[in-house]
Design an enzyme around this catalytic site. Structure first.
Site, PDB file in Angstrom:
ATOM      1  N   LYS A   5      42.526  12.562 -21.312  1.00  0.00           N
ATOM      2  CA  LYS A   5      41.771  13.393 -22.252  1.00  0.00           C
ATOM      3  C   LYS A   5      42.636  14.561 -22.727  1.00  0.00           C
ATOM      4  O   LYS A   5      42.627  14.917 -23.912  1.00  0.00           O
ATOM      5  CB  LYS A   5      40.474  13.891 -21.595  1.00  0.00           C
ATOM      6  CG  LYS A   5      39.450  12.769 -21.446  1.00  0.00           C
ATOM      7  CD  LYS A   5      38.284  13.091 -20.520  1.00  0.00           C
ATOM      8  CE  LYS A   5      37.446  11.831 -20.333  1.00  0.00           C
ATOM      9  NZ  LYS A   5      36.350  11.971 -19.369  1.00  0.00           N
ATOM     10  N   ASP A  15      29.931  14.889 -24.170  1.00  0.00           N
ATOM     11  CA  ASP A  15      29.699  13.557 -23.591  1.00  0.00           C
ATOM     12  C   ASP A  15      28.399  12.941 -24.109  1.00  0.00           C
ATOM     13  O   ASP A  15      28.169  11.746 -23.978  1.00  0.00           O
ATOM     14  CB  ASP A  15      29.608  13.658 -22.056  1.00  0.00           C
ATOM     15  CG  ASP A  15      30.891  13.203 -21.378  1.00  0.00           C
ATOM     16  OD1 ASP A  15      31.669  12.450 -22.002  1.00  0.00           O
ATOM     17  OD2 ASP A  15      31.104  13.602 -20.212  1.00  0.00           O
ATOM     18  N   GLN A  74      33.779  16.205 -15.545  1.00  0.00           N
ATOM     19  CA  GLN A  74      34.173  14.833 -15.217  1.00  0.00           C
ATOM     20  C   GLN A  74      33.284  14.297 -14.085  1.00  0.00           C
ATOM     21  O   GLN A  74      33.129  14.935 -13.052  1.00  0.00           O
ATOM     22  CB  GLN A  74      35.659  14.817 -14.796  1.00  0.00           C
ATOM     23  CG  GLN A  74      36.207  13.436 -14.513  1.00  0.00           C
ATOM     24  CD  GLN A  74      36.205  12.527 -15.744  1.00  0.00           C
ATOM     25  OE1 GLN A  74      36.601  12.940 -16.830  1.00  0.00           O
ATOM     26  NE2 GLN A  74      35.748  11.299 -15.575  1.00  0.00           N
TER      27      GLN A  74
END
Ligand code: NAP
Length: 283
Positions: free
Chosen positions: A51, A118, A95
């Protein structure tokens, strides 16, 4: 045809880089993505590194907080609250998975919906399931990446039979809704589905997201089906593979995505576009 998610993601990221290069003049700055990584899970560390690399390619500012495994839940929640209030931050990603003592639900709900790159916040999920005009919800990255792969393969969705294997909140359910929104007739399968192969053999579009190495074999697939493999599994030799047995399915499929190099790179690519969306929504 094998659709390369790696190549498509590279192309889309190059386009985004051009767009982002215009932002300092238009908006005075570039998007800023903050990633929180708790613990030392090797898979998570790799994802976060990828990322960060993608942020560099598209030209974002990015910050990663690497916190020790034993970080108290409250400390993570306090950090999220501070980032929510920080005007220079456009996107926040924690995460997953988190260490056992930290509630994923609490963490996901703590992130401001407007910075939830997300697309996991319950308000974004609810918006995805409520069809409203001008719906500006953030769509989860993997399902969005799947739609872009189908588009890249010129796969017609409207009127087709789509079968989704898996009903998780992050893949199976949202991709089912995105296919439904595009007028597919969608069947969702799970671990209690009976005669699974009977169902999968009817699919014009088959999305496999169950987390079982090479589970979908050639005999389960209709001739000419479009097959999207979301799985990130390990084969008997510990090598990365998908939920689809590529060797037996590829000859029957009209289009298929490989693992690695299929859905994975598109997930990160869509994280970049979600961050741009969250950034632009603030102006
Ligand atoms: P998950 O939360 O573990 O869900 C798995 C789903 O598969 C569940 O709905 C489960 O049914 C169903 N299932 C399990 N065994 C089955 C069987 N034998 N027959 C039919 N259905 C079965 O998994 P996930 O998070 O959605 O991830 C799925 C896979 O995608 C994993 O390999 C994961 O690593 C990968 N993934 C990849 C990306 C990417 O960017 N490439 C992103 C996310 C996930 P029940 O609901 O009945 O238990």
């Amino acid at each position: 045809m094998v659709i390369s998610g790696k190549e498509l993601a590279a192309r889309l990221k190059a386009e985004m880089a051009e767009q982002v290069a215009t932002f300092p003049e238009k908006y005075g700055r570039v998007p800023h993505l903050v990633v929180i990584l708790v613990g030392t899970d090797p898979g998570s560390q790799t994802y976060v590194r990828n990322k960060e690399k993608a942020c560099d390619v598209v030209g974002f500012k990015h910050t990663t907080y690497r916190l020790p495994e034993e970080t108290p839940e409250q400390e993570v929640l306090d950090r999220i609250a501070a980032l929510n209030a920080d005007d220079s931050v456009d996107g926040i990603l924690v995460q997953l998975p988190l260490p056992k003592h930290i509630s994923e639900t609490k963490v996901i709900e703590a992130i401001a919906k407007e910075k939830d790159v997300d697309g996991f916040h319950p308000l974004n999920t609810a918006a995805l399931w409520q069809k409203r005009p001008n719906n500006t919800c953030v769509v989860p990255c993997t399902p969005m990446g799947i739609i872009k792969l189908l588009e890249e393969g010129n796969v017609e969705i409207a009127g087709k039979k789509a079968v989704v294997l898996g009903r998780s909140q992050i893949v199976g359910l949202p991709i089912s809704k995105l296919l439904l929104d595009r007028n597919a007739t969608v069947t969702i399968c799970h671990s209690r589905t009976k005669d699974l192969a009977e169902v999968t053999r009817q699919a014009d579009i088959l999305v496999a997201a169950i987390g079982k190495a090479k589970f979908v074999t050639g005999d389960m697939v209709k001739e000419g089906a479009a097959v999207i493999d979301v799985g990130m599994d390990l084969d008997e030799n510990g090598k990365l593979c998908g939920d689809v047995d590529f060797a037996s399915v590829e000859p029957k499929a009209s289009v298929i995505t490989p693992v690695p190099g299929g859905v994975g790179p598109m997930t990160i690519c869509c994280l970049m576009s979600n961050t741009i969306q969250c950034f632009l929504n603030r102006f």
